[in-house]
Write a protein that holds these residues in place. Structure first.
Motif, PDB file in Angstrom:
ATOM      1  N   GLY A 128     -48.651  35.547 -25.845  1.00 59.18           N
ATOM      2  CA  GLY A 128     -49.294  36.301 -24.769  1.00 59.18           C
ATOM      3  C   GLY A 128     -50.170  35.444 -23.872  1.00 59.18           C
ATOM      4  O   GLY A 128     -50.126  35.561 -22.642  1.00 59.18           O
ATOM      5  N   THR A 129     -50.985  34.590 -24.475  1.00 61.53           N
ATOM      6  CA  THR A 129     -51.862  33.727 -23.689  1.00 61.53           C
ATOM      7  C   THR A 129     -51.047  32.753 -22.844  1.00 61.53           C
ATOM      8  O   THR A 129     -51.341  32.528 -21.664  1.00 61.53           O
ATOM      9  CB  THR A 129     -52.815  32.950 -24.613  1.00 61.53           C
ATOM     10  N   ALA A 130     -50.009  32.168 -23.434  1.00 60.39           N
ATOM     11  CA  ALA A 130     -49.163  31.233 -22.704  1.00 60.39           C
ATOM     12  C   ALA A 130     -48.477  31.914 -21.526  1.00 60.39           C
ATOM     13  O   ALA A 130     -48.408  31.358 -20.421  1.00 60.39           O
ATOM     14  CB  ALA A 130     -48.125  30.621 -23.640  1.00 60.39           C
ATOM     15  N   ILE A 131     -47.983  33.122 -21.738  1.00 63.59           N
ATOM     16  CA  ILE A 131     -47.320  33.861 -20.666  1.00 63.59           C
ATOM     17  C   ILE A 131     -48.296  34.164 -19.539  1.00 63.59           C
ATOM     18  O   ILE A 131     -47.964  34.022 -18.349  1.00 63.59           O
ATOM     19  CB  ILE A 131     -46.696  35.157 -21.215  1.00 63.59           C
ATOM     20  N   ALA A 132     -49.521  34.574 -19.888  1.00 58.89           N
ATOM     21  CA  ALA A 132     -50.532  34.858 -18.859  1.00 58.89           C
ATOM     22  C   ALA A 132     -50.841  33.601 -18.046  1.00 58.89           C
ATOM     23  O   ALA A 132     -50.982  33.661 -16.816  1.00 58.89           O
ATOM     24  CB  ALA A 132     -51.800  35.399 -19.510  1.00 58.89           C
ATOM     25  N   ALA A 133     -50.950  32.451 -18.716  1.00 58.22           N
ATOM     26  CA  ALA A 133     -51.218  31.196 -18.010  1.00 58.22           C
ATOM     27  C   ALA A 133     -50.051  30.814 -17.111  1.00 58.22           C
ATOM     28  O   ALA A 133     -50.249  30.370 -15.969  1.00 58.22           O
ATOM     29  CB  ALA A 133     -51.499  30.084 -19.021  1.00 58.22           C
ATOM     30  N   ILE A 134     -48.833  30.987 -17.594  1.00 60.49           N
ATOM     31  CA  ILE A 134     -47.651  30.683 -16.783  1.00 60.49           C
ATOM     32  C   ILE A 134     -47.606  31.571 -15.548  1.00 60.49           C
ATOM     33  O   ILE A 134     -47.344  31.098 -14.433  1.00 60.49           O
ATOM     34  CB  ILE A 134     -46.370  30.865 -17.633  1.00 60.49           C
ATOM     35  N   GLN A 135     -47.879  32.860 -15.726  1.00 60.71           N
ATOM     36  CA  GLN A 135     -47.881  33.785 -14.586  1.00 60.71           C
ATOM     37  C   GLN A 135     -48.939  33.384 -13.557  1.00 60.71           C
ATOM     38  O   GLN A 135     -48.679  33.394 -12.344  1.00 60.71           O
ATOM     39  CB  GLN A 135     -48.134  35.212 -15.073  1.00 60.71           C
ATOM     40  N   THR A 136     -50.130  33.015 -14.033  1.00 59.84           N
ATOM     41  CA  THR A 136     -51.208  32.617 -13.127  1.00 59.84           C
ATOM     42  C   THR A 136     -50.828  31.377 -12.329  1.00 59.84           C
ATOM     43  O   THR A 136     -51.029  31.318 -11.106  1.00 59.84           O
ATOM     44  CB  THR A 136     -52.501  32.352 -13.923  1.00 59.84           C
ATOM     45  N   LEU A 137     -50.269  30.382 -12.999  1.00 62.23           N
ATOM     46  CA  LEU A 137     -49.909  29.139 -12.320  1.00 62.23           C
ATOM     47  C   LEU A 137     -48.714  29.334 -11.389  1.00 62.23           C
ATOM     48  O   LEU A 137     -48.648  28.722 -10.310  1.00 62.23           O
ATOM     49  CB  LEU A 137     -49.603  28.057 -13.352  1.00 62.23           C
ATOM     50  N   ARG A 138     -47.797  30.180 -11.775  1.00 58.16           N
ATOM     51  CA  ARG A 138     -46.658  30.465 -10.892  1.00 58.16           C
ATOM     52  C   ARG A 138     -47.131  31.171  -9.629  1.00 58.16           C
ATOM     53  O   ARG A 138     -46.697  30.839  -8.508  1.00 58.16           O
ATOM     54  CB  ARG A 138     -45.628  31.318 -11.631  1.00 58.16           C
ATOM     55  N   ASP A 139     -48.033  32.139  -9.787  1.00 60.68           N
ATOM     56  CA  ASP A 139     -48.600  32.820  -8.618  1.00 60.68           C
ATOM     57  C   ASP A 139     -49.404  31.861  -7.750  1.00 60.68           C
ATOM     58  O   ASP A 139     -49.470  32.016  -6.528  1.00 60.68           O
ATOM     59  CB  ASP A 139     -49.497  33.980  -9.070  1.00 60.68           C
ATOM     60  N   TRP A 140     -50.036  30.867  -8.392  1.00 61.41           N
ATOM     61  CA  TRP A 140     -50.820  29.854  -7.662  1.00 61.41           C
ATOM     62  C   TRP A 140     -49.907  28.994  -6.791  1.00 61.41           C
ATOM     63  O   TRP A 140     -50.331  28.469  -5.761  1.00 61.41           O
ATOM     64  CB  TRP A 140     -51.582  29.010  -8.667  1.00 61.41           C
ATOM     65  N   GLY A 141     -48.634  28.838  -7.214  1.00 60.17           N
ATOM     66  CA  GLY A 141     -47.676  28.139  -6.374  1.00 60.17           C
ATOM     67  C   GLY A 141     -47.134  26.831  -6.905  1.00 60.17           C
ATOM     68  O   GLY A 141     -46.503  26.077  -6.159  1.00 60.17           O
ATOM     69  N   VAL A 142     -47.348  26.521  -8.202  1.00 54.74           N
ATOM     70  CA  VAL A 142     -46.831  25.253  -8.739  1.00 54.74           C
ATOM     71  C   VAL A 142     -45.305  25.308  -8.789  1.00 54.74           C
ATOM     72  O   VAL A 142     -44.702  26.375  -8.935  1.00 54.74           O
ATOM     73  CB  VAL A 142     -47.405  24.944 -10.132  1.00 54.74           C
ATOM     74  N   ARG A 143     -44.690  24.129  -8.685  1.00 53.45           N
ATOM     75  CA  ARG A 143     -43.230  24.052  -8.699  1.00 53.45           C
ATOM     76  C   ARG A 143     -42.673  24.124 -10.118  1.00 53.45           C
ATOM     77  O   ARG A 143     -41.653  24.764 -10.366  1.00 53.45           O
ATOM     78  CB  ARG A 143     -42.767  22.749  -8.046  1.00 53.45           C
ATOM     79  N   ARG A 144     -43.332  23.422 -11.055  1.00 51.42           N
ATOM     80  CA  ARG A 144     -42.853  23.367 -12.429  1.00 51.42           C
ATOM     81  C   ARG A 144     -44.041  23.393 -13.381  1.00 51.42           C
ATOM     82  O   ARG A 144     -45.156  23.013 -13.008  1.00 51.42           O
ATOM     83  CB  ARG A 144     -42.027  22.104 -12.688  1.00 51.42           C
ATOM     84  N   ILE A 145     -43.779  23.799 -14.629  1.00 50.20           N
ATOM     85  CA  ILE A 145     -44.824  23.879 -15.647  1.00 50.20           C
ATOM     86  C   ILE A 145     -44.316  23.262 -16.941  1.00 50.20           C
ATOM     87  O   ILE A 145     -43.161  23.475 -17.337  1.00 50.20           O
ATOM     88  CB  ILE A 145     -45.228  25.349 -15.901  1.00 50.20           C
ATOM     89  N   ILE A 146     -45.187  22.485 -17.586  1.00 48.86           N
ATOM     90  CA  ILE A 146     -44.985  22.085 -18.976  1.00 48.86           C
ATOM     91  C   ILE A 146     -46.021  22.807 -19.818  1.00 48.86           C
ATOM     92  O   ILE A 146     -47.208  22.782 -19.498  1.00 48.86           O
ATOM     93  CB  ILE A 146     -45.145  20.563 -19.168  1.00 48.86           C
ATOM     94  N   LEU A 147     -45.581  23.476 -20.856  1.00 44.55           N
ATOM     95  CA  LEU A 147     -46.474  24.059 -21.853  1.00 44.55           C
ATOM     96  C   LEU A 147     -46.457  23.131 -23.059  1.00 44.55           C
ATOM     97  O   LEU A 147     -45.409  22.941 -23.689  1.00 44.55           O
ATOM     98  CB  LEU A 147     -46.016  25.464 -22.243  1.00 44.55           C
ATOM     99  N   CYS A 148     -47.592  22.527 -23.357  1.00 47.36           N
ATOM    100  CA  CYS A 148     -47.676  21.563 -24.451  1.00 47.36           C
ATOM    101  C   CYS A 148     -48.592  22.103 -25.540  1.00 47.36           C
ATOM    102  O   CYS A 148     -49.757  22.414 -25.283  1.00 47.36           O
ATOM    103  CB  CYS A 148     -48.192  20.223 -23.937  1.00 47.36           C
ATOM    104  N   SER A 149     -48.063  22.214 -26.759  1.00 42.68           N
ATOM    105  CA  SER A 149     -48.828  22.746 -27.882  1.00 42.68           C
ATOM    106  C   SER A 149     -48.546  21.938 -29.135  1.00 42.68           C
ATOM    107  O   SER A 149     -47.443  21.429 -29.328  1.00 42.68           O
ATOM    108  CB  SER A 149     -48.474  24.218 -28.143  1.00 42.68           C
ATOM    109  N   VAL A 150     -49.552  21.855 -29.979  1.00 45.67           N
ATOM    110  CA  VAL A 150     -49.393  21.166 -31.253  1.00 45.67           C
ATOM    111  C   VAL A 150     -48.464  21.950 -32.175  1.00 45.67           C
ATOM    112  O   VAL A 150     -47.629  21.373 -32.878  1.00 45.67           O
ATOM    113  CB  VAL A 150     -50.770  20.952 -31.908  1.00 45.67           C
ATOM    114  N   LEU A 151     -48.590  23.289 -32.148  1.00 47.65           N
ATOM    115  CA  LEU A 151     -47.803  24.127 -33.060  1.00 47.65           C
ATOM    116  C   LEU A 151     -47.520  25.472 -32.414  1.00 47.65           C
ATOM    117  O   LEU A 151     -48.362  26.015 -31.690  1.00 47.65           O
ATOM    118  CB  LEU A 151     -48.565  24.332 -34.372  1.00 47.65           C
TER     119      LEU A 151
END
Length: 238
Positions: free
Chosen positions: A164-187
């Protein structure tokens, strides 16, 4: 899913095993998160960046050579609070002055030839529903006329549990206008990672140190790492 990458690096696997242990204290926890993040950064950046010509320069022997630079504008987006463990090398007890007193560059900025801007998102899971709630956002204002604010935004969050948190962050950054996103997590937990990777599959790549089968009723990954934020900031039992 083709946009999910789980590291097979032997050092990542060994360090993740050390991080899982209940005997790992805050200093060891912070060091291991930073070390795993650096290894993941090498994998993610190698697959996500390109170079562009940047003129000519001269070596100490007077020979000219062609200069190359990273072609993409990159920004780092740690998720408060535990995402700070992936960008800072100072003591957790320094928070909130930790970013001002930083004596060690972030893992991703260690590898980038030019340090990237760091923008913070504050998100927490509401206890009853486990839904994400945004309480802080310092993304700069952007406009379509000025072009995209970044070619690549890298979300830093040590764990992806329900997604849920990752999806919310992706939605926020996509709305902000970034072209691509990397989600990096330890686990990550498999179901949550699948949800996050499916939010914008053509625009998101997920890089993980490890993948666990699921979560408990409280949304914690099993076997997992415990609450990384609590382990980093000594708030266990809050």
């Amino acid at each position: 899913m083709s946009n999910i990458h789980v590291s097979n690096h032997p050092c990542v696997k060994a360090k993740l095993s050390q991080l899982r242990s209940a005997t790992a204290g805050p200093r060891e926890t912070k060091a291991l998160i930073h070390e795993i993040s650096t290894l993941l950064a090498a994998e993610a950046l190698a697959a996500s960046l390109s170079v562009a010509p940047a003129g000519q320069d001269t070596t100490p022997l007077g020979a000219e050579y062609a200069v190359e630079k990273v072609a993409e504008k990159v920004v780092l987006v740690p998720i408060l609070r535990s995402g700070l463990g992936m960008i800072d090398g100072t003591s957790p007890s320094n928070f909130p002055f930790v970013l001002l007193a930083n004596t060690h560059l972030p893992a991703f900025n260690d590898l980038l030839p030019t340090p990237a801007a760091i923008h913070h998102l504050g998100l927490f899971r509401e206890r009853a529903t486990l839904s994400p709630v945004e309480y802080y956002n310092n993304l700069p204002t952007s406009s379509a006329a000025a072009g995209p604010p970044a070619d690549l935004a890298i979300i830093l969050d040590p764990v992806v549990a329900t997604g849920g948190t990752a999806i919310a962050a992706i939605q926020t950054l996509r709305d902000w206008g970034v072209r691509r996103i990397i989600l990096c997590s330890v686990l990550g937990a498999k179901k949550g990672v699948d949800h996050a990777a499916g939010e914008w599959p053509e625009g998101v790549q997920v890089y993980l140190g490890g993948l666990d089968p699921g979560t408990n009723e409280q949304g914690m990954i099993l076997p997992g790492l415990g609450d990384i934020g609590d382990r980093l900031f000594l708030t266990i039992g809050k």
